[in-house]
Design a protein around this motif. Sequence first.
Motif, mmCIF file in Angstrom:
data_model
loop_
_atom_site.group_PDB
_atom_site.id
_atom_site.type_symbol
_atom_site.label_atom_id
_atom_site.label_comp_id
_atom_site.label_asym_id
_atom_site.label_seq_id
_atom_site.Cartn_x
_atom_site.Cartn_y
_atom_site.Cartn_z
ATOM 1 N N ILE A 65 12.685 46.818 33.443
ATOM 2 C CA ILE A 65 13.672 45.780 33.146
ATOM 3 C C ILE A 65 12.999 44.424 33.238
ATOM 4 O O ILE A 65 12.481 44.046 34.289
ATOM 5 C CB ILE A 65 14.871 45.867 34.107
ATOM 6 N N GLY A 66 13.001 43.711 32.127
ATOM 7 C CA GLY A 66 12.357 42.406 32.073
ATOM 8 C C GLY A 66 13.156 41.334 32.783
ATOM 9 O O GLY A 66 14.368 41.459 32.970
ATOM 10 N N PRO A 67 12.475 40.250 33.151
ATOM 11 C CA PRO A 67 13.147 39.182 33.920
ATOM 12 C C PRO A 67 14.245 38.463 33.151
ATOM 13 O O PRO A 67 15.124 37.860 33.754
ATOM 14 C CB PRO A 67 11.997 38.225 34.275
ATOM 15 N N ASN A 68 14.210 38.529 31.835
ATOM 16 C CA ASN A 68 15.230 37.827 31.041
ATOM 17 C C ASN A 68 16.334 38.746 30.534
ATOM 18 O O ASN A 68 17.244 38.293 29.837
ATOM 19 C CB ASN A 68 14.571 37.118 29.857
ATOM 20 N N GLU A 69 16.268 40.032 30.875
ATOM 21 C CA GLU A 69 17.300 40.955 30.419
ATOM 22 C C GLU A 69 18.578 40.747 31.229
ATOM 23 O O GLU A 69 18.530 40.489 32.427
ATOM 24 C CB GLU A 69 16.811 42.393 30.523
ATOM 25 N N LYS A 70 19.707 40.884 30.536
ATOM 26 C CA LYS A 70 21.006 40.672 31.173
ATOM 27 C C LYS A 70 21.707 42.005 31.331
ATOM 28 O O LYS A 70 21.953 42.717 30.354
ATOM 29 C CB LYS A 70 21.839 39.706 30.345
ATOM 30 N N ILE A 71 22.067 42.313 32.555
ATOM 31 C CA ILE A 71 22.739 43.562 32.887
ATOM 32 C C ILE A 71 24.222 43.272 33.085
ATOM 33 O O ILE A 71 24.596 42.325 33.786
ATOM 34 C CB ILE A 71 22.147 44.164 34.179
ATOM 35 N N THR A 72 25.064 44.087 32.452
ATOM 36 C CA THR A 72 26.506 43.973 32.642
ATOM 37 C C THR A 72 27.021 45.312 33.153
ATOM 38 O O THR A 72 26.775 46.348 32.541
ATOM 39 C CB THR A 72 27.222 43.616 31.327
ATOM 40 N N THR A 73 27.728 45.264 34.264
ATOM 41 C CA THR A 73 28.353 46.454 34.836
ATOM 42 C C THR A 73 29.842 46.416 34.511
ATOM 43 O O THR A 73 30.349 45.425 33.971
ATOM 44 C CB THR A 73 28.171 46.505 36.363
ATOM 45 N N ILE A 74 30.554 47.459 34.883
ATOM 46 C CA ILE A 74 32.000 47.491 34.663
ATOM 47 C C ILE A 74 32.676 46.293 35.342
ATOM 48 O O ILE A 74 33.622 45.725 34.807
ATOM 49 C CB ILE A 74 32.626 48.833 35.121
ATOM 50 N N SER A 82 40.972 42.499 31.700
ATOM 51 C CA SER A 82 41.571 42.022 30.456
ATOM 52 C C SER A 82 40.770 42.367 29.205
ATOM 53 O O SER A 82 41.183 42.021 28.102
ATOM 54 C CB SER A 82 41.780 40.508 30.521
ATOM 55 N N HIS A 83 39.639 43.031 29.354
ATOM 56 C CA HIS A 83 38.881 43.442 28.171
ATOM 57 C C HIS A 83 39.760 44.398 27.362
ATOM 58 O O HIS A 83 40.464 45.238 27.928
ATOM 59 C CB HIS A 83 37.575 44.121 28.588
ATOM 60 N N PRO A 84 39.760 44.291 26.041
ATOM 61 C CA PRO A 84 40.621 45.156 25.226
ATOM 62 C C PRO A 84 40.442 46.654 25.493
ATOM 63 O O PRO A 84 41.421 47.406 25.471
ATOM 64 C CB PRO A 84 40.227 44.804 23.791
ATOM 65 N N VAL A 85 39.228 47.090 25.767
ATOM 66 C CA VAL A 85 39.009 48.516 26.055
ATOM 67 C C VAL A 85 39.674 48.888 27.379
ATOM 68 O O VAL A 85 40.324 49.933 27.487
ATOM 69 C CB VAL A 85 37.509 48.874 26.043
ATOM 70 N N ALA A 109 33.007 49.952 24.835
ATOM 71 C CA ALA A 109 32.908 48.503 24.592
ATOM 72 C C ALA A 109 31.676 48.190 23.749
ATOM 73 O O ALA A 109 31.737 47.368 22.826
ATOM 74 C CB ALA A 109 32.870 47.747 25.915
ATOM 75 N N ALA A 110 30.559 48.855 24.040
ATOM 76 C CA ALA A 110 29.337 48.634 23.253
ATOM 77 C C ALA A 110 29.524 49.125 21.822
ATOM 78 O O ALA A 110 29.104 48.465 20.866
ATOM 79 C CB ALA A 110 28.154 49.329 23.918
ATOM 80 N N LEU A 111 30.159 50.286 21.672
ATOM 81 C CA LEU A 111 30.424 50.819 20.333
ATOM 82 C C LEU A 111 31.245 49.830 19.526
ATOM 83 O O LEU A 111 30.896 49.497 18.386
ATOM 84 C CB LEU A 111 31.158 52.162 20.423
ATOM 85 N N LEU A 112 32.353 49.362 20.096
ATOM 86 C CA LEU A 112 33.243 48.469 19.362
ATOM 87 C C LEU A 112 32.606 47.116 19.070
ATOM 88 O O LEU A 112 32.937 46.482 18.069
ATOM 89 C CB LEU A 112 34.559 48.309 20.115
ATOM 90 N N LYS A 113 31.700 46.688 19.912
ATOM 91 C CA LYS A 113 31.001 45.424 19.644
ATOM 92 C C LYS A 113 30.068 45.575 18.449
ATOM 93 O O LYS A 113 29.970 44.688 17.611
ATOM 94 C CB LYS A 113 30.230 44.966 20.872
ATOM 95 N N SER A 114 29.397 46.727 18.366
ATOM 96 C CA SER A 114 28.458 46.939 17.262
ATOM 97 C C SER A 114 29.150 47.457 16.002
ATOM 98 O O SER A 114 28.643 47.291 14.894
ATOM 99 C CB SER A 114 27.351 47.903 17.674
ATOM 100 N N ASN A 115 30.312 48.104 16.174
ATOM 101 C CA ASN A 115 31.032 48.694 15.050
ATOM 102 C C ASN A 115 32.534 48.535 15.305
ATOM 103 O O ASN A 115 33.154 49.410 15.904
ATOM 104 C CB ASN A 115 30.658 50.171 14.910
#
Length: 166
Positions: A65-74, A82-85, A109-115
């Motif tokens: 994991i690189g220093p600039n990568e952003k991790i998002t958890t539930i 309030s997220h639609p999913v 959430a990742a699926l719906l963001k990309s598709n």
Amino acid sequence: MAKLNVNGVVRDFEAEGDTPLLWVLREQLGLTGTKYGCGIAACGACTVHIDGIPTRSCSRPLSTIGPNEKITTIEGLSPDGSHPVQKAWVALDVPQCGYCQSGQIMAAAALLKSNPRPTDADIDTAMSNICRCGTYNRIRAAIHAVARGDLKSAQLAIQHADGSTT
């Protein structure tokens, strides 16, 4: 001392490079919404986003994991639910036991963001997480409801199919 950008906050931790991300999230950062299921990246209970890509955190060593990568958890997807999913999961009573559902929600959430308008085949391909309770039909219905922006119709269809009147 090492650092990770988790849910928009740079967090300090101490761990060896071969430590799976999951254990730092749960044990050191206290983000227990991400679950341990199998430890071999097969079940998806540990799914988080790294730069928006759904990732199985149980098998992702910290050294990758690189220093600039952003991790998002539930917890970071939407702290107030309030997220639609998340709303669709509640409206359609998707979970039974709930154990796998944070990973399911992160994958959806990742699926719906990309598709934003996935077909059943798209959902089947993207949603490779395992649900031992078998809530796959409700998961699919929730994803389609979010894509359509129509939780109420999906709720009624599920109630009709289940034979419930609530």
